[in-house]
Design an enzyme around this catalytic site. Structure first.
Site: not given
Length: 440
Positions: A18, A58, A111, A113, A136, A271-272, A286
């Site tokens: 994450d 996310c 996680k 989400h 998160s 994820d990013n 991000k």
């Protein structure tokens, strides 16, 4: 189907961190903390340099990974919150739902989400087992829909009454299945407990094919680390990354000890882009549309199938995971709906001359962005750029850091990429599907 014939149905372990930056692994340029396990994984497998996720934040990113579809196509918000009454529609097909009919045990540790309400939890999207936090770690609890297990562990003087009376930021629930088993979750031990749970899942299901989705909460803020890794580097971020690296090593060790190395595809990505670490040579972080926002590390390991020590410079994306994994396992990609991803087995297995299936990789997030070959196009002006042409174009082959806007010099490229972006928007509008809407 070739892989299926030769190796039976392989296990799949998909590790998803994450907010980890492009430059936050040794083999991608990290220098002041060590990631020997991930570096070894790259040496034993394949490293992608031009791998994109489906959103620079996310929930949109997880939607793309799990469904093979851009999040805007499915109506999922870029970020879901504890007061959200929406999420990924249960009618959408996830990787777990592709594999489960093939006899796979399916588990998620970490996680989620994609919706925290009971109707939207992993158990409703093809996962047999779930252990983790629903959103998160800087969020709160949803007091209206908190379902506590009988043996729930309340920490820090918390009680059910207090939890439901006043929400506290950074105090999030830890769940198993559809119940809260700890509140607030002890964030210092989350990474280690996820790892232990993942190893337990692998050992419990070693006699059958399994799919393990392991979305770590780290290195998202607020960062925390176990005592064993505290103070190992010059910053908390470095400590957190070293604990993640150790965790990857433990997962690979469990696979090896179970004799499953040659039957297990392991994918590590994030994820990013980062908000605490390094984007390496890339511009942006991000939530941004520049490369550092959603071009991420991706390492793939499958001894005997994925060529060791190899690097792929072709464009690939998280939306490709569902169709690729489906093909490897001998399953079916849903054919009754639009899927944005492609089967990238030729890239994965290092076939000679294999090219990216993405003529254009388009992100309809915010103001939008288009990757087309060596070009990166933005249909909007950079901050402080108020003159013509009102768009941005960069040649990533010559200018990886996106420092020189060459839109004026290449009007033909601008026109072509702008048309591709508009066609994508039109397609999303025409072939979009609604997210889930849950009544309060």
């Amino acid at each position: 189907a070739g892989a299926t014939d030769e190796a039976g149905r392989p296990n799949v372990v998909l590790i998803f961190t994450d907010y980890q930056g492009y430059g936050d692994i040794g083999c991608y340029g990290a220098e002041w903390f060590a990631t020997p396990q991930l570096d070894r994984m790259a040496a034993e497998g394949r490293r992608f340099t031009d791998f994109y996720v489906g959103c620079p934040v996310c929930s949109g990113s997880r939607t793309a990974l799990m469904t093979g579809c851009h999040y805007r196509r499915l109506g999922v918000p870029a970020v879901l919150f504890p007061n959200s009454r929406t999420g990924l529609a249960p009618s959408e097909i996830t990787i777990a739902e592709v594999l489960k009919p093939l006899g796979y045990a399916t588990g998620i540790v970490g996680k989620w989400h994609l919706g925290h309400l009971p109707e939207l939890l992993p158990s409703r999207q093809g996962f047999d087992e779930y252990y983790g936090i629903p959103y998160s770690n800087d969020m709160t609890i949803d007091p209206q829909h908190a379902r506590f297990a009988k043996d729930v562990l309340f920490r820090q003087g918390m009680t059910a009454e207090k939890a439901l009376d006043k929400t506290v930021r950074n105090a999030v629930p830890l769940m198993r299945g559809e119940e809260i088993i700890e509140y607030p979750a002890d964030q210092t031990t989350l990474t280690r407990r996820y790892t232990d749970e993942a190893v337990k899942f692998i050992k419990a299901h070693q006699a059958e094919p399994f799919f393990l989705f392991l979305p770590y909460t780290r290195p998202d803020l607020p960062m925390a680390v176990s005592k064993e890794f505290s103070g190992r580097t010059k910053s908390l971020f470095g400590d957190v990354m070293e604990e993640i690296d150790w965790s990857v090593g433990e997962v690979l060790k469990a696979i090896r000890e179970c004799g499953l190395d040659e039957r297990t595809l392991v994918i590590f990505t994030t994820d990013n882009g980062t908000r605490s670490g390094s984007s390496g040579p890339l511009r942006g972080r991000k939530a941004q549309l520049y490369e550092g926002g959603y071009r991420v590390p991706c390492i793939v390991r499958w001894p005997g199938r994925v060529p060791a020590g190899s690097v792929c410079h072709e464009v690939a994306a998280s939306i490709d995971m569902l169709p690729t994994i489906a093909a490897i396992a001998g399953g079916q990609t849903p054919d009754d709906r639009t899927i944005d991803g492609h089967d990238i087995r030729p890239l994965l297995f290092g076939q000679e001359g294999a090219k990216s299936p993405h003529e254009y990789y388009i992100l309809a997030h915010g103001k939008g962005a288009v990757r087309g070959g060596e070009w990166k196009f933005y249909p909007w002006a950079a901050e402080g750029q108020d003159k013509s042409p009102g768009v941005q174009l960069y040649n990533l082959r010559e200018d990886l850091g996106e420092t020189k806007n060459v839109a004026d010099e290449h009007p033909d490229v601008v026109k072509r990429l702008a048309a591709a972006y508009q066609a994508h928007l039109d397609d999303l509008k025409q072939n979009g599907r609604p997210a889930a809407k849950v009544k309060k």
